[in-house]
Structures are given as C-alpha cells and as structure tokens.
Design a protein around this motif. Sequence first.
Motif, PDB file in Angstrom:
ATOM      1  N   ALA A 162     -59.896  48.335  11.558  1.00 31.23           N
ATOM      2  CA  ALA A 162     -60.980  48.428  12.533  1.00 31.23           C
ATOM      3  C   ALA A 162     -61.442  47.058  13.019  1.00 31.23           C
ATOM      4  CB  ALA A 162     -62.168  49.176  11.927  1.00 31.23           C
ATOM      5  N   LEU A 163     -61.168  46.012  12.241  1.00 26.93           N
ATOM      6  CA  LEU A 163     -61.658  44.677  12.572  1.00 26.93           C
ATOM      7  C   LEU A 163     -60.538  43.791  13.106  1.00 26.93           C
ATOM      8  CD1 LEU A 163     -63.875  44.132   9.392  1.00 26.93           C
ATOM      9  CD2 LEU A 163     -64.667  44.746  11.688  1.00 26.93           C
ATOM     10  N   SER A 164     -60.906  42.607  13.555  1.00 26.45           N
ATOM     11  CA  SER A 164     -59.946  41.561  13.894  1.00 26.45           C
ATOM     12  C   SER A 164     -59.904  40.569  12.738  1.00 26.45           C
ATOM     13  CB  SER A 164     -60.358  40.836  15.175  1.00 26.45           C
ATOM     14  OG  SER A 164     -60.414  41.719  16.269  1.00 26.45           O
ATOM     15  N   LYS A 165     -58.721  40.035  12.486  1.00 23.29           N
ATOM     16  CA  LYS A 165     -58.543  39.066  11.409  1.00 23.29           C
ATOM     17  C   LYS A 165     -58.343  37.684  12.034  1.00 23.29           C
ATOM     18  CE  LYS A 165     -55.505  38.280   7.391  1.00 23.29           C
ATOM     19  NZ  LYS A 165     -54.324  38.814   6.664  1.00 23.29           N
ATOM     20  N   VAL A 166     -59.058  36.670  11.511  1.00 20.62           N
ATOM     21  CA  VAL A 166     -59.023  35.334  12.122  1.00 20.62           C
ATOM     22  C   VAL A 166     -58.719  34.276  11.068  1.00 20.62           C
ATOM     23  CG1 VAL A 166     -60.295  33.608  13.452  1.00 20.62           C
ATOM     24  CG2 VAL A 166     -60.658  36.044  13.909  1.00 20.62           C
ATOM     25  N   THR A 167     -57.664  33.500  11.314  1.00 21.64           N
ATOM     26  CA  THR A 167     -57.252  32.408  10.441  1.00 21.64           C
ATOM     27  C   THR A 167     -57.296  31.094  11.219  1.00 21.64           C
ATOM     28  OG1 THR A 167     -55.828  33.785   9.056  1.00 21.64           O
ATOM     29  CG2 THR A 167     -55.296  31.449   9.142  1.00 21.64           C
ATOM     30  N   ILE A 168     -57.690  30.019  10.553  1.00 18.65           N
ATOM     31  CA  ILE A 168     -57.692  28.687  11.161  1.00 18.65           C
ATOM     32  C   ILE A 168     -56.794  27.773  10.343  1.00 18.65           C
ATOM     33  CG2 ILE A 168     -59.076  26.665  11.785  1.00 18.65           C
ATOM     34  CD1 ILE A 168     -61.442  28.545  12.131  1.00 18.65           C
ATOM     35  N   LYS A 169     -55.856  27.105  11.023  1.00 15.95           N
ATOM     36  CA  LYS A 169     -54.988  26.129  10.375  1.00 15.95           C
ATOM     37  C   LYS A 169     -55.127  24.779  11.075  1.00 15.95           C
ATOM     38  CE  LYS A 169     -51.541  29.485   8.789  1.00 15.95           C
ATOM     39  NZ  LYS A 169     -50.096  29.833   8.755  1.00 15.95           N
ATOM     40  N   LYS A 255     -61.010  35.588   7.761  1.00 18.85           N
ATOM     41  CA  LYS A 255     -62.204  36.373   8.054  1.00 18.85           C
ATOM     42  C   LYS A 255     -61.834  37.660   8.783  1.00 18.85           C
ATOM     43  CE  LYS A 255     -64.782  33.009   6.498  1.00 18.85           C
ATOM     44  NZ  LYS A 255     -65.321  33.079   5.131  1.00 18.85           N
ATOM     45  N   PHE A 256     -62.476  38.748   8.370  1.00 12.73           N
ATOM     46  CA  PHE A 256     -62.353  40.029   9.062  1.00 12.73           C
ATOM     47  C   PHE A 256     -63.615  40.197   9.900  1.00 12.73           C
ATOM     48  CE2 PHE A 256     -59.884  40.351   5.167  1.00 12.73           C
ATOM     49  CZ  PHE A 256     -58.651  40.767   5.652  1.00 12.73           C
ATOM     50  N   LEU A 257     -63.469  40.129  11.232  1.00 10.81           N
ATOM     51  CA  LEU A 257     -64.622  40.016  12.124  1.00 10.81           C
ATOM     52  C   LEU A 257     -64.644  41.147  13.145  1.00 10.81           C
ATOM     53  CD1 LEU A 257     -64.333  36.167  12.730  1.00 10.81           C
ATOM     54  CD2 LEU A 257     -65.762  37.351  11.055  1.00 10.81           C
ATOM     55  N   ILE A 258     -65.835  41.438  13.637  1.00  8.30           N
ATOM     56  CA  ILE A 258     -66.003  42.497  14.627  1.00  8.30           C
ATOM     57  C   ILE A 258     -65.326  42.090  15.937  1.00  8.30           C
ATOM     58  CG2 ILE A 258     -67.703  43.648  16.099  1.00  8.30           C
ATOM     59  CD1 ILE A 258     -69.571  43.736  13.722  1.00  8.30           C
ATOM     60  N   PRO A 259     -64.455  42.919  16.490  1.00 11.31           N
ATOM     61  CA  PRO A 259     -63.857  42.625  17.797  1.00 11.31           C
ATOM     62  C   PRO A 259     -64.941  42.421  18.846  1.00 11.31           C
ATOM     63  CG  PRO A 259     -62.683  44.405  16.732  1.00 11.31           C
ATOM     64  CD  PRO A 259     -63.911  44.152  15.895  1.00 11.31           C
ATOM     65  N   GLN A 260     -64.742  41.417  19.716  1.00 13.92           N
ATOM     66  CA  GLN A 260     -65.797  41.055  20.664  1.00 13.92           C
ATOM     67  C   GLN A 260     -65.248  40.185  21.779  1.00 13.92           C
ATOM     68  OE1 GLN A 260     -68.409  37.844  18.529  1.00 13.92           O
ATOM     69  NE2 GLN A 260     -67.380  39.083  16.949  1.00 13.92           N
ATOM     70  N   ILE A 261     -66.052  40.097  22.853  1.00 16.03           N
ATOM     71  CA  ILE A 261     -65.739  39.210  23.968  1.00 16.03           C
ATOM     72  C   ILE A 261     -65.934  37.766  23.513  1.00 16.03           C
ATOM     73  CG2 ILE A 261     -66.384  38.520  26.303  1.00 16.03           C
ATOM     74  CD1 ILE A 261     -65.064  41.217  26.220  1.00 16.03           C
ATOM     75  N   LEU A 262     -65.007  36.884  23.919  1.00 12.72           N
ATOM     76  CA  LEU A 262     -65.083  35.467  23.579  1.00 12.72           C
ATOM     77  C   LEU A 262     -65.440  34.679  24.846  1.00 12.72           C
ATOM     78  CD1 LEU A 262     -61.791  35.327  21.506  1.00 12.72           C
ATOM     79  CD2 LEU A 262     -64.125  35.572  20.602  1.00 12.72           C
ATOM     80  N   THR A 263     -66.506  33.922  24.787  1.00 14.22           N
ATOM     81  CA  THR A 263     -66.972  33.205  25.975  1.00 14.22           C
ATOM     82  C   THR A 263     -66.816  31.700  25.801  1.00 14.22           C
ATOM     83  OG1 THR A 263     -69.251  33.127  25.137  1.00 14.22           O
ATOM     84  CG2 THR A 263     -68.654  35.003  26.501  1.00 14.22           C
ATOM     85  N   SER A 319     -56.131  30.879  27.293  1.00 13.33           N
ATOM     86  CA  SER A 319     -55.513  31.390  28.514  1.00 13.33           C
ATOM     87  C   SER A 319     -54.790  32.707  28.264  1.00 13.33           C
ATOM     88  CB  SER A 319     -54.530  30.360  29.078  1.00 13.33           C
ATOM     89  OG  SER A 319     -53.527  30.054  28.117  1.00 13.33           O
ATOM     90  N   ARG A 320     -54.510  33.029  27.001  1.00 12.03           N
ATOM     91  CA  ARG A 320     -53.790  34.256  26.644  1.00 12.03           C
ATOM     92  C   ARG A 320     -54.733  35.432  26.426  1.00 12.03           C
ATOM     93  NH1 ARG A 320     -49.000  35.358  23.739  1.00 12.03           N
ATOM     94  NH2 ARG A 320     -48.661  37.606  23.782  1.00 12.03           N
ATOM     95  N   PHE A 321     -55.894  35.205  25.864  1.00 10.75           N
ATOM     96  CA  PHE A 321     -56.826  36.290  25.584  1.00 10.75           C
ATOM     97  C   PHE A 321     -58.256  35.772  25.631  1.00 10.75           C
ATOM     98  CE2 PHE A 321     -55.374  34.457  21.578  1.00 10.75           C
ATOM     99  CZ  PHE A 321     -56.565  34.121  20.964  1.00 10.75           C
ATOM    100  N   SER A 322     -59.165  36.658  25.989  1.00  7.49           N
ATOM    101  CA  SER A 322     -60.582  36.301  26.072  1.00  7.49           C
ATOM    102  C   SER A 322     -61.449  37.240  25.231  1.00  7.49           C
ATOM    103  CB  SER A 322     -61.070  36.338  27.530  1.00  7.49           C
ATOM    104  OG  SER A 322     -60.877  37.633  28.081  1.00  7.49           O
ATOM    105  N   GLU A 323     -60.808  38.028  24.385  1.00  9.13           N
ATOM    106  CA  GLU A 323     -61.545  38.857  23.455  1.00  9.13           C
ATOM    107  C   GLU A 323     -60.656  39.184  22.259  1.00  9.13           C
ATOM    108  OE1 GLU A 323     -62.236  43.101  24.438  1.00  9.13           O
ATOM    109  OE2 GLU A 323     -61.266  42.610  26.342  1.00  9.13           O
ATOM    110  N   TRP A 324     -61.283  39.490  21.134  1.00 11.09           N
ATOM    111  CA  TRP A 324     -60.558  39.945  19.953  1.00 11.09           C
ATOM    112  C   TRP A 324     -60.433  41.459  20.003  1.00 11.09           C
ATOM    113  CZ3 TRP A 324     -64.113  36.711  16.284  1.00 11.09           C
ATOM    114  CH2 TRP A 324     -63.675  35.372  16.286  1.00 11.09           C
ATOM    115  N   THR A 325     -59.272  41.958  19.582  1.00 15.62           N
ATOM    116  CA  THR A 325     -58.964  43.378  19.604  1.00 15.62           C
ATOM    117  C   THR A 325     -58.817  43.900  18.176  1.00 15.62           C
ATOM    118  OG1 THR A 325     -57.792  43.090  21.702  1.00 15.62           O
ATOM    119  CG2 THR A 325     -57.295  45.093  20.444  1.00 15.62           C
ATOM    120  N   PRO A 326     -59.253  45.135  17.903  1.00 10.05           N
ATOM    121  CA  PRO A 326     -59.087  45.692  16.555  1.00 10.05           C
ATOM    122  C   PRO A 326     -57.627  45.687  16.124  1.00 10.05           C
ATOM    123  CG  PRO A 326     -60.528  47.089  17.865  1.00 10.05           C
ATOM    124  CD  PRO A 326     -59.946  46.078  18.804  1.00 10.05           C
ATOM    125  N   GLY A 327     -57.378  45.337  14.852  1.00 11.90           N
ATOM    126  CA  GLY A 327     -56.035  45.372  14.318  1.00 11.90           C
ATOM    127  C   GLY A 327     -55.172  44.178  14.650  1.00 11.90           C
TER     128      GLY A 327
END
Length: 363
Positions: A162-169, A255-263, A319-327
């Motif tokens: 249900a959430l988006s997963k976010v990793t930073i390297k 992090k498992f985060l709520i999908p949302q618009i990225l501004t 430039s590829r995406f402006s929001e996080w999507t579930p899964g």
Amino acid sequence: MKKHYLLLSATIMGAVSLGMVGCADDDTFNGVDAPADNAIRFAANTEYSRAGDITTNNLTSFNVYAYTDSSSITNTFMENVEVTKTGTNTWTYSPVKYWPAKEAVDFYAFAPASWVGTSGPLKPVAYESYPGTEDIIYAVSPNMTGSAGMANAQVVFNFRHALSKVTIKMSSSNADLEVRVSNVALANIMAKGNFNFPNVSTAGQPTADNIGTWTDQNTPTPYMYHMSQDKNDIITLTTTATDMSTTGMGMGGAKFLIPQILTWRSNGSGNDTYITVMCSVYDAKTGAKLWPNANTPEENIVEGSTFGDGLLKFPLSTSRFSEWTPGYHYIYNLVINSNEDMGAIEFGAPTVDSYVEVSTSYQ
C-alpha cells in the motif's frame, strides 16, 4: 571557474502498469487436503522481496473482513478475523466459517492487523506512516462462492504493497575529494492520509482499478535517514554507494511512506518536498576544507552546525516522475563530485534508472 556538478539519479520500481515485470517465487504453500465440507480455507505464497518488505518467510498472519450482499444491503460475514500460519505452512483461523448458500462473499485482507483494525475496509482507512519502518499490504477477492466437496477450495489473495518505499544512496567518484556526511533526511513528507481499498479483485497485473488509492495526505513531517551524534557517526563517501537507509541511530532500513505528490517550485522553500544533506567537502590530500567556504550562498550555510557543515537540497520530484505510487521502490542516488579548486556547488541534470521489483502476492 570550472563548473562542479553534483549528480542526482532516481531509481524507480514497481507496477506492471508502467511496463515493468518481475519473477515469482516458485514456493507455493497449499497445505490443505481436498475438503469434505464447504469450509472457507486460505492458502498463500509470495514473490521474493528485499529486506524489510513483507514476504512469505516473515508473514505469519493476516486479517480478513468479509461481506455478503443481500438485497443491496451489505452484511458483515467475517469481522477482523486473524488468519495465522502453522508450523506446517498451512493457514488457519477460528471459528471456521462456511460458504453461505446462494450468496457470494467479498473478502478483504491486510497485514499487519493494526493498520486497518476495527475501522474496516469499506470506508477510507486513516493511517500514519511515521517513522516509516512499517510495510503494509492489502488484497481483495470479491464475489467468491464455494461448494461442498470442491477440491482445495480456498480463497486466493493477491496482496499488494500500500505504501511507497524510498531508499537514499550516496557516493563520490572523485579521488581528490573527501566528502563527509553528517545528516540525511527527507523534508515536508506527508505523514498521514486515508487509504481506500479497491472494490475489485487485486489478482493479476496491477491496473488503475485494482490498486488502492490514497486521499487527504496531510501533516508535513521530516524523515531522518542518518544523524551523526558525534564525529564517529560521520560517513565519508567512497566510490561505492553507501545506503544511507542502513546507518545512524538505529534507523536502519528504507522508509515506507504514504504515496503523494512531490513538489519542487521554490528551491526547497514552502511546501517543497526534497532530500536534505548536511556535509562538508575536503581536499583528500591536504585536508583543507573546500566547502562550505566564504563564497557559499547563505541558503547553503547551516548556522550553528556542530561540524561546520553546509546544506544541500535535492528535489524528490524528477523529470521521470512527480509523485510516489503505491508498490514502487524509489532509489535516489546522490553523487558528489568536484575537484581541488571547488567553489559553489552546482547541479547537473538529474537522470533516472529503472529498478525492477514486483509487489508481494498470495495465491
């Protein structure tokens, strides 16, 4: 003066609706003999997932709501029933329910139990993702019927994340530099929202209709990936990317985060969503500090920084995406490169690489 670039790339995984595919695990756990009655039974298997995700190996229970529809009135048939895995890889629950005569049943399943709980799946489910360490899954199997003597009569669930997963390297490929990172965080991430279960089956490939949706995202919150409490916690970047999700103050894991618009409208002001990095850059040979320096813009200075660090901001929207999507699993690769006469840090055009992964499924 030469231009010096800090390169940002974002990697994204996820749904087949964007043309991405994955391989399923061959392990299937049926574990139930052909029934002699019309008891409702469950079975489960799943694809391979990375550490931190809910998988076959670490999933020991899920909860189920079920409803029948008689004369346009929805009746509760199973209410928040816990289904657990036994030592022989079978799934059991109590008391056992039986298929109702001449009625179809709509099943809704989820794990862990706490994120839906007693609120039920037929209305928006309020959820808070902070601190971002919990993966949550859901499945819908509507319009199901059973009959006595049906071989291996089981409810088949195909679970989705249900959430988006976010990793930073982070890394640096310039041997002339020593980049020391003290803090890494996400800014202005909406921590609360309402999840809406789909009302059609989640089996098969993801589509716009069978993926759950999020509404009313709110409560901007910082999510910390790494925090240095003393000099021993500072990370010196190398040519090998360091996963910042696994470091600092026991905050390990993506992090498992709520999908949302990225501004990203005002360079990290207002409601912009971005990655913030506190760091210093040194000459690798002499140890002289190159950045921040007297020419560093005020917005890149961290007043009162224990280590005299500067502040870098990277937009989460690309430039590829402006929001996080579930899964989807979003992997942001930050590469800090420059040379010995380093002045103000400038930014090159971001690039995006594809990362293939598939949501957990049960069948």
